[in-house]
Design a protein around this motif. Structure first.
Motif, PDB file in Angstrom:
ATOM      1  N   CYS A 110     -90.007  -2.810  10.164  1.00  0.00           N
ATOM      2  CA  CYS A 110     -89.346  -2.140   9.035  1.00  0.00           C
ATOM      3  C   CYS A 110     -89.486  -3.025   7.801  1.00  0.00           C
ATOM      4  CB  CYS A 110     -87.876  -1.856   9.331  1.00  0.00           C
ATOM      5  SG  CYS A 110     -87.639  -0.726  10.701  1.00  0.00           S
ATOM      6  N   ASP A 133     -94.311  -0.779   8.787  1.00  0.00           N
ATOM      7  CA  ASP A 133     -93.355   0.146   8.162  1.00  0.00           C
ATOM      8  C   ASP A 133     -93.884   1.565   8.337  1.00  0.00           C
ATOM      9  OD1 ASP A 133     -90.859  -0.381   6.063  1.00  0.00           O
ATOM     10  OD2 ASP A 133     -91.758   1.627   5.901  1.00  0.00           O
ATOM     11  N   ASP A 154     -94.384   3.911  13.478  1.00  0.00           N
ATOM     12  CA  ASP A 154     -92.995   3.922  13.928  1.00  0.00           C
ATOM     13  C   ASP A 154     -92.705   2.663  14.764  1.00  0.00           C
ATOM     14  OD1 ASP A 154     -90.443   4.710  14.676  1.00  0.00           O
ATOM     15  OD2 ASP A 154     -91.151   6.039  16.269  1.00  0.00           O
ATOM     16  N   LEU A 155     -91.914   1.771  14.225  1.00  0.00           N
ATOM     17  CA  LEU A 155     -91.477   0.543  14.912  1.00  0.00           C
ATOM     18  C   LEU A 155     -92.648  -0.155  15.622  1.00  0.00           C
ATOM     19  CD1 LEU A 155     -87.915   1.575  16.172  1.00  0.00           C
ATOM     20  CD2 LEU A 155     -88.613   0.597  13.975  1.00  0.00           C
ATOM     21  N   ASN A 173     -85.106  -6.082   9.072  1.00  0.00           N
ATOM     22  CA  ASN A 173     -84.025  -5.558   8.246  1.00  0.00           C
ATOM     23  C   ASN A 173     -84.186  -4.048   8.271  1.00  0.00           C
ATOM     24  OD1 ASN A 173     -81.927  -5.125   6.517  1.00  0.00           O
ATOM     25  ND2 ASN A 173     -83.082  -5.657   4.672  1.00  0.00           N
TER      26      ASN A 173
END
Ligand code: SAM
Length: 268
Positions: A110, A133, A154-155, A173
Motif C-alpha cells: 500500500c 499499490d 492487490d496487496l 501504511n
C-alpha cells in the motif's frame, strides 16, 4: 504575482500558514504564470504538496501527483521503527544477541507515492525494496520515488513468488479510517485523496486484517510486519496480528502523534 499578493490570496482562501506556503510556491514555480496557477489551485483547496508536486518525508523530497495520498509526517515514526528492526534492534529483546538481522528484503505494501519504501531504501544498507499499490496514479509516483521494484495490484498478489519466506521488513501504511469517519476528515483529504487510500472498512482494520493474514507466508523467520494504526485501534490490531501467528507489540510517539503495531514471525 508577487509575494504579498500570493500571501493575501492564500490567506483569503483560509490557508493558516499563508506566508510559509507562499514562499514554497514562489521557490517552486518556474514562471510568474505558473506561480499564479499554483496559488489558485491551492486557494481552491488542493493539498499544498499536490500543488508543489512533492512532499518532504524523512528529509527526502517525495514526488506527489494530484489525486495521490500525501505522505504524512507521522508516518516517519513507522520508518524509524522499521529502520531499527532492519538493523537488528528489537527493543523487547535488544540487542538481538546471537541472531543475525533478517535479510534486508523490504516490502512497502500500500505504498502510495512510495515514501516509506524510498525512506527505507535510503536508511538501510543494501536494502532490496519492493513496493505495491492498487492505484495506477500512486504507482506512477512510486516508480519515480522508490529505488527498487514497484508493482501495481492487490496487496501481495503482484509480488514475485521468490520473496516468499524471505522478507525482513514488511512495512504497510494501509487505509485505516473507519468508513463512517471519512466524512469528518479535513476537506483536503476528502476531496483530493482517493477513497481507496482512506477507507479501512467498518472498524478501519479491513485491509490490515488481510495484510496480517498474508504476512507469515512472506516474512523470513524473525522478520517483522510494521503497520501504522490509530492509538484506539492498536489493541485490536495487535490481537489480529497474534491470530495470524505473529508476536505483536505496539510502539507510539507522542511527538509525532503516531502509533505502529509490530508483529514478528518468531523463528521456530
Ligand atoms: C493511507 S495510503 C498510504 C500511502 C503510503 N503508504 C504513505 O504512507 O504515504 C494507503 C494506500 O493504500 C493503497 N491501497 C488500498 N487498498 C489496497 C490494496 N488492496 N492493495 C494495494 N494497495 C492498496 C491506496 O491506493 C493508497 O495509496
Amino acid at each position: 504575482m508577487d509575494e504579498p499578493l500570493a500571501v493575501a490570496r492564500l490567506r483569503a482562501a483560509g490557508c493558516v500558514f499563508a506566508e510559509d506556503e507562499a514562499r514554497l510556491l514562489i521557490a517552486t514555480a518556474r514562471t510568474p504564470d505558473e506561480l499564479s496557477a499554483m496559488v489558485e489551485r491551492r486557494a481552491a483547496g488542493l493539498p499544498l504538496e499536490q500543488v508543489l508536486g512533492w512532499a518532504e518525508f524523512c528529509d527526502l523530497r517525495i514526488a506527489v501527483d494530484p489525486g495521490v495520498f500525501v505522505p504524512r509526517r507521522r508516518t516517519e515514526f513507522l520508518v524509524q521503527q522499521a529502520v531499527l528492526l532492519a538493523r537488528g534492534y528489537d527493543p523487547p529483546r535488544a540487542p538481538l544477541e546471537g541472531m543475525t538481522p533478517p535479510r534486508a528484503i523490504i516490502v512497502d505494501l500500500c505504498c502510495g507515492a512510495g515514501a516509506i519504501g524510498a525512506a527505507l531504501a535510503a536508511a538501510v544498507d543494501q536494502a532490496e525494496v519492493h513496493a505495491v499499490d492498487i492505484d495506477p496514479a500512486a504507482v506512477r509516483c512510486a516508480r519515480r520515488n522508490v529505488p527498487g521494484h514497484v508493482y501495481q495490484g492487490d496487496l501481495y498478489q503482484p509480488l514475485p513468488a521468490r520473496l516468499k519466506g524471505q522478507v525482513g521488513i514488511l512495512a504497510a501504511n494501509v487505509p485505516y479510517v473507519p468508513t463512517g469517519e471519512i466524512g469528518f476528515l479535513p476537506p483536503e483529504a476528502r476531496a483530493h485523496e482517493p477513497f481507496v487510500a482512506l477507507d479501512g472498512g467498518p472498524d478501519g482494520l479491513d485491509v490490515l486484517r488481510r495484510v496480517a493474514a498474508g504476512a507469515p507466508d512472506w516474512l523470513a523467520p524473525g522478520g517483522h510486519l510494521v503497520i501504522e494504526t490509530s492509538e484506539r485501534q492498536a489493541p485490536l490490531a495487535a490481537a489480529v496480528f497474534a491470530a495470524s501467528g505473529l508476536t505483536p507489540r505496539a510502539a507510539s510517539s507522542t511527538e509525532l502523534n503516531a502509533t505502529v503495531v509490530i508483529g514478528t514471525l518468531t523463528p521456530s
